[in-house]
Structure formats: structure tokens, C-alpha cells
Write a protein that holds these residues in place. Structure first.
Motif, PDB file in Angstrom:
ATOM      1  N   PRO A 158       0.782  -1.302   0.122  1.00  0.00           N
ATOM      2  CA  PRO A 158       0.097   0.060  -0.026  1.00  0.00           C
ATOM      3  C   PRO A 158       0.980   1.210   0.021  1.00  0.00           C
ATOM      4  CG  PRO A 158       0.003  -1.055   2.258  1.00  0.00           C
ATOM      5  CD  PRO A 158       0.771  -1.930   1.280  1.00  0.00           C
ATOM      6  N   LYS A 159       0.262   2.339  -0.687  1.00  0.00           N
ATOM      7  CA  LYS A 159       1.112   3.735  -0.576  1.00  0.00           C
ATOM      8  C   LYS A 159       1.297   4.007   0.910  1.00  0.00           C
ATOM      9  CE  LYS A 159       0.105   4.868  -5.346  1.00  0.00           C
ATOM     10  NZ  LYS A 159      -0.499   5.929  -6.261  1.00  0.00           N
ATOM     11  N   PHE A 160       0.259   3.926   1.548  1.00  0.00           N
ATOM     12  CA  PHE A 160       0.250   4.471   3.061  1.00  0.00           C
ATOM     13  C   PHE A 160      -0.183   3.546   3.937  1.00  0.00           C
ATOM     14  CE2 PHE A 160       0.173   8.470   0.382  1.00  0.00           C
ATOM     15  CZ  PHE A 160       0.998   9.056   1.022  1.00  0.00           C
ATOM     16  N   PHE A 161       0.413   3.579   5.160  1.00  0.00           N
ATOM     17  CA  PHE A 161      -0.163   2.678   6.319  1.00  0.00           C
ATOM     18  C   PHE A 161      -0.240   3.809   7.480  1.00  0.00           C
ATOM     19  CE2 PHE A 161       1.291   0.402  10.177  1.00  0.00           C
ATOM     20  CZ  PHE A 161       0.280  -0.157  10.396  1.00  0.00           C
ATOM     21  N   ILE A 162      -1.592   3.988   7.907  1.00  0.00           N
ATOM     22  CA  ILE A 162      -2.154   4.923   8.997  1.00  0.00           C
ATOM     23  C   ILE A 162      -2.525   4.325  10.094  1.00  0.00           C
ATOM     24  CG2 ILE A 162      -3.411   6.911   9.197  1.00  0.00           C
ATOM     25  CD1 ILE A 162      -1.703   7.265   6.582  1.00  0.00           C
ATOM     26  N   HIS A 163      -1.795   4.719  11.229  1.00  0.00           N
ATOM     27  CA  HIS A 163      -2.102   4.090  12.323  1.00  0.00           C
ATOM     28  C   HIS A 163      -2.216   5.172  13.580  1.00  0.00           C
ATOM     29  CE1 HIS A 163       1.712   4.454  14.319  1.00  0.00           C
ATOM     30  NE2 HIS A 163       2.468   4.041  13.355  1.00  0.00           N
ATOM     31  N   GLY A 164      -2.749   4.708  14.729  1.00  0.00           N
ATOM     32  CA  GLY A 164      -2.477   5.686  15.995  1.00  0.00           C
ATOM     33  C   GLY A 164      -2.038   4.599  16.841  1.00  0.00           C
ATOM     34  N   HIS A 165      -2.607   4.835  18.282  1.00  0.00           N
ATOM     35  CA  HIS A 165      -2.509   4.124  19.471  1.00  0.00           C
ATOM     36  C   HIS A 165      -1.017   4.321  20.237  1.00  0.00           C
ATOM     37  CE1 HIS A 165      -3.140   0.914  22.207  1.00  0.00           C
ATOM     38  NE2 HIS A 165      -2.017  -0.016  21.686  1.00  0.00           N
ATOM     39  N   VAL A 166       0.067   4.632  19.456  1.00  0.00           N
ATOM     40  CA  VAL A 166       1.373   5.031  20.139  1.00  0.00           C
ATOM     41  C   VAL A 166       1.476   6.628  19.989  1.00  0.00           C
ATOM     42  CG1 VAL A 166       2.718   2.882  19.962  1.00  0.00           C
ATOM     43  CG2 VAL A 166       2.615   4.300  18.028  1.00  0.00           C
TER      44      VAL A 166
END
Length: 208
Positions: A158-166
Motif C-alpha cells: 500500500p502507498k500509505f499505512f495510517i495508524h494511531g495508538h502510540v
């Protein structure tokens, strides 16, 4: 396409001190979880663009008070203007509660999406709450990333991997931007805006 990614902490800039025009050039909003449902409802009303979200490990309240006017893409692939977005919310299981998974349980969720991945020819944006294993994650169990996310990145690119949590307030080891192989990684803590251009292949797939 200009995309606003958000996670974990409501932005005072966008909520408490909102002014008309702050979101006028945003084409899509992606929530990586752990945000008040009222906040997402506010953003979708003010921006008049789709707000897509996955659940964070603290989003139990969504069960009885979901964000109004927003679209949950957990365990799904949502195509918007040719961009294929795959949603996998939740964190590593560290206590009893909803939206927490073991590595094996997250593997099963991904396997259930294999036909959609085949149908759409892959994915352009992977939207999750937790990070990927050993890519800007924490070494404590609650903030450890999932191994299957690394495999998804390696296989589908994928062009982008978007996450949060940290949260970026945890320390300098948690970066806003990173890259793994061909995938740009963004920690969406609070807010982050990035540009995306869909390629011809994904546009063709979305029209099938």
C-alpha cells in the motif's frame, strides 16, 4: 486528494478553536481510533466530506453512541475516488474488553478479507489503530504492533499505512513519518494532513 488523518487525542485546533475554512481543502478524513464520537460527528458536519473510521481499543462507547454521519470500515475495504482503503481497528489484547485481539485473532480477520483483496486487486491505504510489529510500536504488550500488518505491507505494498495508538507524547522513538519498503507510514496522533494521488489501476478497479 488531500487527506486528514486523526487519532487518539481530539485536536483543539480543529474542535475547541475551530474557524470556518480550516477544513475547506480537505477531501477525506480518516480516523485511526480512540476519539470521542462527538468529535467525529463535528468534523463530518463541518467538513462535508466522508469521515471513515476504525475502532481504537478505548472506543467501546461507539457500540451505543456511534459517530453520526461517519462510516466504519473495520474489517472491510472501502473505495473512495479510486483509493482502496482497508480498515482493521483494535489493539493487541492486554486485558478483557472489546476491540482487542491476539496476533492469531488479527490473522483471522485479515483472512476473511482475502476475497475482497483479490477482487479489488490490493489496497492503497491500510488504516489501523495499532502499529505494525517492530515498526515504531512499543515493546510493552498494550502498545505492541501486529505481525500481520507487516505481512500486508510486504505483500500488497500500500502507498500509505495510517495508524494511531502510540502517542507521539510517549517519546522520540515514536515518529510521525516513516517508511517500510515502498509504504509510507504515518502516525496519525492528534492530526496530520497528507496528499494522495490515485493511480490508473486503482481507479479502474473501483469502477468494476
Amino acid at each position: 486528494m488531500k487527506i486528514l488523518a486523526i487519532a487518539d487525542e481530539e485536536s483543539k485546533y480543529l474542535w475547541d478553536f475551530y474557524e470556518r475554512g480550516k477544513l475547506e481543502d480537505i477531501d477525506l478524513i480518516l480516523s485511526a481510533g480512540d476519539l470521542a464520537p462527538e468529535y467525529l460527528t463535528f468534523l463530518v458536519t463541518m467538513a462535508s466530506v466522508p469521515v471513515l473510521y476504525v475502532h481504537g481499543n478505548h472506543d467501546d462507547k461507539y457500540a451505543y453512541k456511534p459517530p453520526e454521519g461517519c462510516i466504519c470500515i473495520d474489517d472491510s475495504i472501502y473505495v473512495y475516488q479510486g483509493v482502496r482503503i482497508m480498515g482493521l481497528g483494535g489493539s493487541m489484547r492486554y486485558r478483557p474488553g472489546d476491540h482487542q485481539y491476539t496476533d492469531a485473532e488479527m490473522d483471522k480477520r485479515v483472512k476473511k478479507l482475502r476475497w475482497k483483496l483479490l477482487r479489488y486487486g490490493g489496497v492503497d491505504i491500510l488504516l489501523t489503530h495499532a502499529p505494525a510489529f517492530e515498526i515504531n510500536d512499543g515493546r510493552d504488550l498494550p502498545h505492541q504492533g501486529f505481525r500481520i500488518f507487516v505481512k500486508l505491507i510486504e505483500k500488497y505494498k500500500p502507498k500509505f499505512f495510517i495508524h494511531g495508538h502510540v502517542h507521539m507524547t510517549y517519546g522520540r522513538t515514536h515518529k510521525r513519518y516513516d517508511k517500510y519498503k515502498e509504504t509510507h507510514i504515518i502516525n496519525a496522533y492528534e492530526r496530520c494532513v497528507f496528499e494522495y494521488e490515485a493511480d490508473e489501476k486503482s481507479l479502474r478497479e473501483s469502477l468494476k
